[in-house]
Motif scaffolding. Structure first.
Motif, PDB file in Angstrom:
ATOM      1  N   UNK A  67       0.825  -1.204   0.000  1.00 16.39           N
ATOM      2  CA  UNK A  67       0.000   0.000   0.000  1.00 16.39           C
ATOM      3  C   UNK A  67       0.863   1.259   0.000  1.00 16.39           C
ATOM      4  N   UNK A  68       2.127   1.132   0.417  1.00 15.27           N
ATOM      5  CA  UNK A  68       3.028   2.287   0.393  1.00 15.27           C
ATOM      6  C   UNK A  68       3.188   2.844  -1.018  1.00 15.27           C
ATOM      7  N   UNK A  69       3.188   1.958  -2.011  1.00 14.88           N
ATOM      8  CA  UNK A  69       3.325   2.412  -3.397  1.00 14.88           C
ATOM      9  C   UNK A  69       2.181   3.349  -3.775  1.00 14.88           C
ATOM     10  N   UNK A  70       0.990   3.039  -3.314  1.00 14.20           N
ATOM     11  CA  UNK A  70      -0.154   3.906  -3.595  1.00 14.20           C
ATOM     12  C   UNK A  70      -0.027   5.236  -2.864  1.00 14.20           C
ATOM     13  N   UNK A  71       0.502   5.204  -1.655  1.00 18.04           N
ATOM     14  CA  UNK A  71       0.727   6.454  -0.928  1.00 18.04           C
ATOM     15  C   UNK A  71       1.689   7.363  -1.692  1.00 18.04           C
ATOM     16  N   UNK A  72       2.726   6.770  -2.236  1.00 14.74           N
ATOM     17  CA  UNK A  72       3.707   7.558  -2.987  1.00 14.74           C
ATOM     18  C   UNK A  72       3.069   8.150  -4.237  1.00 14.74           C
ATOM     19  N   UNK A  73       2.255   7.343  -4.929  1.00 19.63           N
ATOM     20  CA  UNK A  73       1.560   7.852  -6.107  1.00 19.63           C
ATOM     21  C   UNK A  73       0.740   9.090  -5.761  1.00 19.63           C
ATOM     22  N   UNK A  74      -0.102   8.992  -4.735  1.00 16.28           N
ATOM     23  CA  UNK A  74      -0.991  10.105  -4.401  1.00 16.28           C
ATOM     24  C   UNK A  74      -0.241  11.291  -3.802  1.00 16.28           C
ATOM     25  N   UNK A  75       0.861  11.030  -3.089  1.00 13.78           N
ATOM     26  CA  UNK A  75       1.671  12.136  -2.573  1.00 13.78           C
ATOM     27  C   UNK A  75       2.303  12.913  -3.726  1.00 13.78           C
ATOM     28  N   UNK A  76       2.780  12.187  -4.742  1.00 10.29           N
ATOM     29  CA  UNK A  76       3.334  12.857  -5.921  1.00 10.29           C
ATOM     30  C   UNK A  76       2.258  13.694  -6.612  1.00 10.29           C
ATOM     31  N   UNK A  77       1.047  13.155  -6.702  1.00 11.10           N
ATOM     32  CA  UNK A  77      -0.043  13.904  -7.329  1.00 11.10           C
ATOM     33  C   UNK A  77      -0.253  15.241  -6.626  1.00 11.10           C
ATOM     34  N   UNK A  78      -0.187  15.250  -5.284  1.00 14.39           N
ATOM     35  CA  UNK A  78      -0.446  16.466  -4.524  1.00 14.39           C
ATOM     36  C   UNK A  78       0.679  17.489  -4.660  1.00 14.39           C
ATOM     37  N   UNK A  79       1.869  16.990  -5.000  1.00 15.41           N
ATOM     38  CA  UNK A  79       3.009  17.898  -5.160  1.00 15.41           C
ATOM     39  C   UNK A  79       3.219  18.327  -6.609  1.00 15.41           C
ATOM     40  N   UNK A  80       2.488  17.719  -7.529  1.00 14.81           N
ATOM     41  CA  UNK A  80       2.767  17.961  -8.937  1.00 14.81           C
ATOM     42  C   UNK A  80       4.025  17.255  -9.395  1.00 14.81           C
ATOM     43  N   UNK A  81       4.521  16.328  -8.559  1.00 19.79           N
ATOM     44  CA  UNK A  81       5.696  15.539  -8.911  1.00 19.79           C
ATOM     45  C   UNK A  81       5.275  14.364  -9.795  1.00 19.79           C
ATOM     46  N   UNK A  82       6.239  13.619 -10.285  1.00 18.30           N
ATOM     47  CA  UNK A  82       5.966  12.544 -11.245  1.00 18.30           C
ATOM     48  C   UNK A  82       6.346  11.206 -10.622  1.00 18.30           C
ATOM     49  N   UNK A  83       5.385  10.326 -10.538  1.00 15.36           N
ATOM     50  CA  UNK A  83       5.516   8.994  -9.958  1.00 15.36           C
ATOM     51  C   UNK A  83       6.066   8.038 -11.018  1.00 15.36           C
ATOM     52  N   UNK A  84       7.146   7.303 -10.673  1.00 14.09           N
ATOM     53  CA  UNK A  84       7.759   6.381 -11.635  1.00 14.09           C
ATOM     54  C   UNK A  84       7.942   5.010 -10.976  1.00 14.09           C
ATOM     55  N   UNK A  85       6.985   4.086 -11.159  1.00 17.41           N
ATOM     56  CA  UNK A  85       7.147   2.732 -10.608  1.00 17.41           C
ATOM     57  C   UNK A  85       8.106   1.920 -11.467  1.00 17.41           C
TER      58      UNK A  85
END
Length: 517
Positions: A67-85
Motif C-alpha cells: 500500500x506504500x506504493x499507492x501512498x507515494x503515487x498520491x503524494x506525488x499527485x499532490x506535489x505535482x511531482x511525477x511517480x515512476x514505478x
C-alpha cells in the motif's frame, strides 16, 4: 487549505472517513480513508520539505506490492511531482537505463530489493533513497512531518506518471501518463466493470504495471471502494481469500496466466466463487478453453484490451456478453475512438484484419525523451497499437495477435495466438506458446513450445496430429519442444523474446527429437 475536487483520497476521507480504503495483506496493515489521506498528506510534506521534491521532479519506487506504493503515487499527485514505478524483475543494467533516463530526485525501495536499488541509485547519481518498512526512513519521514499545507495546482494535461514499457526490442520507452489519462480510465473502465463504493478488489498484479495499478486499483479507490493488496501472486492464497466471506472480495482482475494457475490449483473446484461480481482479464489473448473452465464454475470472465499508453482501457466486453462472445475483447469504452487500419492506410472491412489505432483523452501524449518514437507511433493523433485486430458484424472486436508475433509461412500470415488457442484444447497441456522459426523451404514455420501437466504424457506426434485435425496446414506447427515451464515477465505474460532467443535456430539434433513428460 484549498480542496482539489479530483483528489480522490481526500474526497473520500471527508465523505466516508472510517471506511477501509486499503489493506496490505503481507503486513496486515489496514487504513481507513481518513488514515490513508493523513499518511499521504504527511508523506507529501516530507518529500517537499525534507527531500526538496517539487513540481515536475521524478520519484521512483522499486518495491514488491505494498500500500506504500499507492501512498507515494498520491503524494506525488499532490506535489505535482511525477511517480515512476519500476519493474522489480529487471537487472541492475536494465534499471540503470530507466533511472538514468527519468533522472529521479528520490528512489524509494523495500528491504528485499535494497541491494539492487542502492546499486542503481549510485550508478545514476540519485542522492536520496528511502527504505520502506518498520524502522525505515520512509516511515520515519511520515512520522516526523505535518499535514501538507498547500496542494500544487495541476491540470488534467499535466504529467502524473512515467511508466516504462517492457522493452522487448531495444531500450524500454517511458510512456507519459497524465492526470487526465488516469481519470478517464477510471470513467471508461469503472462503468463496464461495475466499480463502485461497494467494490472490494483483490489486487494481485504488480503495481509497477498498468494492469496492477489501473485494473482496477485506481478505479476502485476513485469510486470509494476497498482494495486488498497482495505482495506477490499466490494462487492458493488468492483462492483462499476469494472464498472467505469475511473478506467480501467481489472484484478481481488478472492476465490469462493468473486464471490458468488458479484453475489448475487443487483448491479451485471447492472454492466458493459466488461473490465474484466482476472478473476482468486482459494483457494477452485469452484461450477460449480456459474461459470455459471458469464459466463452468459460474464465473464469466470479462475480457478487455488496453495498453500502458492507453491508460489502459480501450475495449471491454460487457458481462452479459462474456459467454456469448467468448474470445472477443468487447467494444470501445465510452471516451475512446478506435479504427482498424489496413497496411495501405485505409480502414479495414468487417471481418478483415488490420492494425488497431486508438484516439482519445486516455491516450499518452508521447514518450519521455523519445521524440523519434513519438513520430513513428502516431498518425494525426491516432496511436498505432501494433495489434492485429478484426471486428465482427455486431461491432465486437477481436485482438488476433501482435503484428510483430505474426510470421509468414509459404506466403501465408500465421498468428500464433490462433494456434495457441487450439493447443490449449489438449487436456494434457499446461501451457503453450508458438513462434516462427526460419525454414529453407517455407521461409518460416511454426514451433510449439509446450509444458505438460504433471502426471500426464504427451508426444510430439500427438500434438501435431491434433493440430492437423483442427488447423489449416500452413498454420500447423512443424515442430514441438517440451519444457518444464514457459518464461514469463513480471505480469505473467509469456515472454516470447526469450523463446525466440533460445529456439529460433534449433540444432539438427534437436529437430529430430520428440519427448514425453
Amino acid at each position: 487549505m484549498a480542496v482539489r475536487h479530483y483528489d480522490w483520497i481526500a474526497h473520500h476521507s471527508r465523505r466516508a472517513p472510517d471506511k477501509i480504503a486499503v489493506v496490505d495483506l503481507a503486513s496486515g496493515r489496514r487504513f481507513s480513508y481518513a488514515q490513508f489521506d493523513a499518511r499521504i498528506s504527511r508523506l507529501a510534506t516530507s518529500l517537499r520539505d525534507s527531500l526538496k521534491v517539487s513540481r515536475g521532479d521524478r520519484v521512483t519506487v522499486l518495491a514488491q506490492n505494498t500500500t506504500d506504493t499507492l501512498e507515494i503515487q498520491f503524494a506525488c499527485f499532490r506535489l505535482g511531482a511525477v511517480f515512476v514505478p519500476l519493474n522489480t524483475r529487471l537487472t541492475v543494467p536494465e534499471l540503470q537505463f530507466i533511472v538514468g533516463d527519468c533522472a529521479p530526485k528520490v528512489m524509494v525501495h523495500d528491504g528485499d530489493l535494497a541491494e539492487t536499488a542502492l546499486a542503481v541509485a549510485k550508478l545514476c547519481g540519485v542522492r536520496t533513497t528511502l527504505l520502506l518498512g518498520p524502522g525505515g526512513s520512509y516511515e520515519a519521514g511520515i512520522a516526523a512531518a505535518k499535514s501538507l499545507d498547500r496542494i500544487e495546482q495541476v491540470t488534467l494535461d499535466d504529467t502524473s506518471t512515467i511508466m516504462y514499457t517492457s522493452g522487448t526490442t531495444g531500450h524500454p520507452k517511458g510512456a507519459i501518463i497524465t492526470h487526465g489519462m488516469t481519470f478517464w480510465n477510471c470513467v471508461n473502465l469503472g462503468g463496464p466493470a461495475g466499480i463502485g463504493p461497494s467494490t472490494v478488489l483483490l489486487t494481485v498484479l504488480p503495481l509497477f504495471h498498468t494492469g496492477g495499478l489501473n485494473c482496477y486499483t485506481n478505479p476502485a479507490l476513485h469510486a470509494g471502494g476497498t482494495v486488498l493488496i497482495m505482495r506477490a501472486f499466490d494462487p492458493a492464497l488468492a483462492l483462499q481469500l476469494i472464498g472467505d466471506p469475511a473478506q467480501g472480495i467481489n472484484v478481481f482482475f488478472g492476465v490469462p496466466a493468473i486464471y490458468q494457475f488458479m484453475a489448475q490449483h487443487p483448491a479451485f473446484a471447492a472454492t466458493d466463487l459466488s461473490r465474484l461480481a466482476t472478473c476482468g482479464v486482459g494483457g494477452a489473448p485469452m484461450p477460449v478453453p480456459l474461459l470455459k473452465v471458469w464459466e463452468t464454475r459460474g464465473v464469466a470472465l470479462q475480457q478487455g484490451y488496453g495498453m500502458t499508453e492507453t491508460s489502459p482501457a480501450v475495449l471491454v466486453l460487457d458481462r452479459e456478453d462474456a459467454a456469448r462472445k467468448a474470445g472477443s475483447a468487447g467494444k470501445p469504452v465510452l471516451h475512446t475512438e478506435v479504427r482498424i487500419v489496413r497496411p495501405d492506410g485505409r480502414d479495414a472491412d468487417v471481418g478483415e484484419l488490420g492494425e488497431l489505432w486508438v484516439k482519445g483523452p486516455n491516450i499518452t501524449p508521447g514518450y519521455w525523451n523519445r521524440p523519434e518514437a513519438n513520430i513513428s507511433s502516431f498518425t494525426d493523433g491516432w496511436l498505432h497499437t501494433g495489434d492485429a485486430t478484426r471486428v465482427d458484424e455486431e461491432g465486437f472486436y477481436y485482438i488476433v495477435d501482435r503484428w510483430k508475433d505474426m510470421y509468414i509461412s509459404g506466403g501465408e500470415n500465421v498468428y500464433p495466438a490462433e494456434v495457441e488457442n487450439v493447443l490449449h484444447q489438449i487436456a494434457a497441456i499446461a501451457e503453450a506458446a508458438v513462434i516462427g522459426i526460419p525454414d529453407a523451404q517455407w521461409g518460416e514455420v511454426g514451433l510449439a513450445i509446450v509444458a505438460v501437466r504433471p502426471g500426464q504424457r504427451l508426444s510430439e506426434a500427438d500434438i501435431l496430429a491434433y493440430c492437423s485435425a483442427n488447423l489449416a496446414r500452413f498454420k500447423c506447427p512443424r515442430q514441438v519442444r517440451f519444457v518444464d515451464a514457459l518464461p514469463r515477465n513480471a505480469t505473467g505474460k509469456i515472454h516470447k523474446p526469450t523463446l525466440r532467443k533460445k529456439f529460433s535456430a534449433p540444432s539438427e539434433v534437436d529437430k529430430a527429437k520428440s519427448a514425453t513428460a
